[in-house]
Each structure stands twice: as C-alpha cells, then as structure tokens.
Design a protein around this motif. Structure first.
Motif, short mmCIF file in Angstrom:
data_model
loop_
_atom_site.label_atom_id
_atom_site.label_comp_id
_atom_site.label_asym_id
_atom_site.label_seq_id
_atom_site.Cartn_x
_atom_site.Cartn_y
_atom_site.Cartn_z
N LEU A 86 0.82 -1.21 0.00
CA LEU A 86 0.00 0.00 0.00
C LEU A 86 0.86 1.26 0.00
N ALA A 87 2.08 1.18 0.51
CA ALA A 87 2.99 2.33 0.47
C ALA A 87 3.55 2.54 -0.93
N THR A 88 3.61 1.49 -1.72
CA THR A 88 4.15 1.55 -3.07
C THR A 88 3.09 1.99 -4.09
N LEU A 89 1.86 1.59 -3.87
CA LEU A 89 0.79 1.82 -4.84
C LEU A 89 0.52 3.29 -5.19
N PRO A 90 0.57 4.25 -4.26
CA PRO A 90 0.25 5.62 -4.65
C PRO A 90 1.13 6.17 -5.78
N VAL A 91 2.41 5.89 -5.74
CA VAL A 91 3.30 6.38 -6.79
C VAL A 91 2.96 5.72 -8.12
N LEU A 92 2.68 4.42 -8.07
CA LEU A 92 2.33 3.71 -9.30
C LEU A 92 1.01 4.22 -9.88
N LEU A 93 0.02 4.42 -9.02
CA LEU A 93 -1.27 4.94 -9.48
C LEU A 93 -1.13 6.36 -10.03
N ASP A 94 -0.28 7.18 -9.39
CA ASP A 94 -0.03 8.53 -9.92
C ASP A 94 0.63 8.46 -11.29
N GLY A 95 1.55 7.51 -11.47
CA GLY A 95 2.18 7.32 -12.78
C GLY A 95 1.17 6.92 -13.84
N VAL A 96 0.25 6.03 -13.49
CA VAL A 96 -0.80 5.62 -14.42
C VAL A 96 -1.69 6.81 -14.75
N ARG A 97 -2.00 7.61 -13.75
CA ARG A 97 -2.84 8.80 -13.99
C ARG A 97 -2.16 9.74 -14.98
N ARG A 98 -0.85 9.96 -14.80
CA ARG A 98 -0.12 10.84 -15.73
C ARG A 98 -0.14 10.28 -17.16
N LEU A 99 0.08 8.98 -17.29
CA LEU A 99 0.05 8.36 -18.62
C LEU A 99 -1.34 8.45 -19.23
N GLN A 100 -2.37 8.23 -18.43
CA GLN A 100 -3.73 8.31 -18.93
C GLN A 100 -4.12 9.74 -19.29
N ALA A 101 -3.54 10.71 -18.62
CA ALA A 101 -3.81 12.11 -18.97
C ALA A 101 -3.34 12.40 -20.40
N LEU A 103 -2.92 9.79 -22.77
CA LEU A 103 -3.63 8.86 -23.66
C LEU A 103 -5.12 9.12 -23.73
N ASN A 104 -5.72 9.54 -22.64
CA ASN A 104 -7.17 9.76 -22.55
C ASN A 104 -7.47 11.09 -21.88
N PRO A 105 -7.06 12.19 -22.49
CA PRO A 105 -7.27 13.50 -21.83
C PRO A 105 -8.75 13.84 -21.67
N ARG A 106 -9.62 13.18 -22.42
CA ARG A 106 -11.06 13.46 -22.32
C ARG A 106 -11.78 12.48 -21.40
N ALA A 107 -11.02 11.92 -20.46
CA ALA A 107 -11.61 11.00 -19.47
C ALA A 107 -11.36 11.54 -18.07
N PRO A 108 -11.92 12.73 -17.75
CA PRO A 108 -11.63 13.34 -16.46
C PRO A 108 -12.09 12.49 -15.26
N ARG A 109 -13.16 11.74 -15.44
CA ARG A 109 -13.64 10.90 -14.33
C ARG A 109 -12.62 9.80 -14.03
N LEU A 110 -12.07 9.15 -15.05
CA LEU A 110 -11.05 8.13 -14.85
C LEU A 110 -9.82 8.74 -14.17
N LEU A 111 -9.40 9.90 -14.63
CA LEU A 111 -8.23 10.55 -14.04
C LEU A 111 -8.48 10.89 -12.57
N ARG A 112 -9.67 11.37 -12.28
CA ARG A 112 -10.02 11.69 -10.89
C ARG A 112 -10.04 10.42 -10.03
N HIS A 113 -10.57 9.33 -10.58
CA HIS A 113 -10.63 8.08 -9.82
C HIS A 113 -9.24 7.49 -9.59
N LEU A 114 -8.34 7.66 -10.54
CA LEU A 114 -6.96 7.21 -10.33
C LEU A 114 -6.29 8.03 -9.23
N GLU A 115 -6.55 9.33 -9.24
CA GLU A 115 -6.00 10.20 -8.19
C GLU A 115 -6.58 9.82 -6.82
#
Length: 192
Positions: A86-101, A103-115
């Motif tokens: 659980l200490a490792t996951l936040p950085v990984l999820l933040d990285g996924v959010r940045r990549l999705q921003a 790849l999918n800039p028109r998916a604000p709900r997904l980006l918010r849920h990743l954050e």
C-alpha cells in the motif's frame, strides 16, 4: 505490574475499534478498486475488455501480486506485506494517472478516480501501519515512494502504457482485497 495490565486492557477496545474501522475502509476500497478496474478497461479501447483478451504480463516497478504463500503467514506478517504494498501503490497509481492524462485526456472521471485511488491507498496503508503499531509489530521498511518513482516508467508506448496501467489497477485491487481479508482475520477473532 498491575497498572500496566490495566492500561493494556483499556487499550483493547480502542485497538478493536481501529481494526474494525480499518477493515471497513478496506472493504469499501475493495469495491472502489473493482469499479476503477472496470472504468479503466472501458477507456482503453480494443482489445481491452474483449472476451479472451489476455494482455502480456509487464513487470511493475517495486510491486508484485500477493504471493501464494501469503495466506499461510501469521496475520502481523501479512499486514506488514500489505502495508508495504500500500505504500508503493500511490506512486504507481499517480504514474498511471499521468500516462492516462496523455492517452485519454477526455476522461476526467477516470483521471479523478486514479487520483482518488492513490490517496485511498495512502490512507489505508497509514491505517494498517497504525494497527501494526498497536499490535506491537513493526513495519517492513518498504520501498520509499521516491525509490519507486525513480523506477516507474514514465513514457512507455501507448499499448504498453495501457497494459502497465491495467496491471497497476489490478494490483491495487488485489492488495486492497488481500488487506481486507487479513484484517478480517483480526475482526473475526481468528488466531493471529
């Protein structure tokens, strides 16, 4: 010696309440993790979400799925592994959010849920560490977020980035669910 025994007895209801509260949080986050994974797949396009699609297994920096022998460990050791993941996951999820921003800039709900998932993993990890401290167990000294961030790929190709994100979202769900189960052992009064 008697005053110490009385003070440890008075801490017991507090510990039980903290374990139940943390277990409830883990149960709620397990449901959120399932929804996040579904939403993530929905935004990736084909072949993601198609029946029979089996993405290649990409390594995820600093984290793997819970080991098959995890369930056979004593509860405090399992909770230590949960806290480290659980200490490792936040950085990984933040990285996924940045990549999705990208790849999918028109998916604000997904980006918010990743954050939100990154914040929730941090909160659950802190709560598990509090339970561990109350049980008198130490944390494992997990990889720091900075070390994981340095090892997290920032710009893999589009398909690889999507697969990496899929694995990170899946790992988030696996570790939150595992944490829920491990805390459930303490809630139900099963032997640690």
């Amino acid at each position: 010696m008697k005053p110490k025994a009385e003070s440890s007895i008075s801490l017991l209801p507090h510990l039980e309440a903290k374990i139940r509260q943390t277990h409830s949080l883990a149960r709620l986050l397990t449901k959120y993790a399932e929804q996040l994974l579904q939403e993530y797949v929905q935004h990736q396009g084909e072949p993601f979400g198609l029946p029979g699609f089996s993405p290649p297994r990409l390594p995820v920096a600093g984290l793997s799925a819970p080991a098959p022998g995890h369930a056979g460990l004593p509860v405090p050791e399992r909770l230590q592994l949960d806290a480290a993941a659980l200490a490792t996951l936040p950085v990984l999820l933040d990285g996924v959010r940045r990549l999705q921003a990208e790849l999918n800039p028109r998916a604000p709900r997904l980006l918010r849920h990743l954050e939100e998932a990154a914040l929730q993993a941090r909160a659950l990890g802190a709560a598990v560490e509090t339970v561990l401290a109350a049980l008198g167990a130490s944390t494992l000294g997990s990889a720091t977020e900075a070390a994981v961030a340095a090892d997290t790929p920032t710009a893999p190709g589009g398909f690889s980035a999507k697969v990496l994100g899929l694995h990170v979202c899946g790992l988030y769900g696996e570790w939150v669910s595992r944490t829920e189960g491990d805390l459930g052992q303490l809630v139900s009064g099963a032997p640690a």
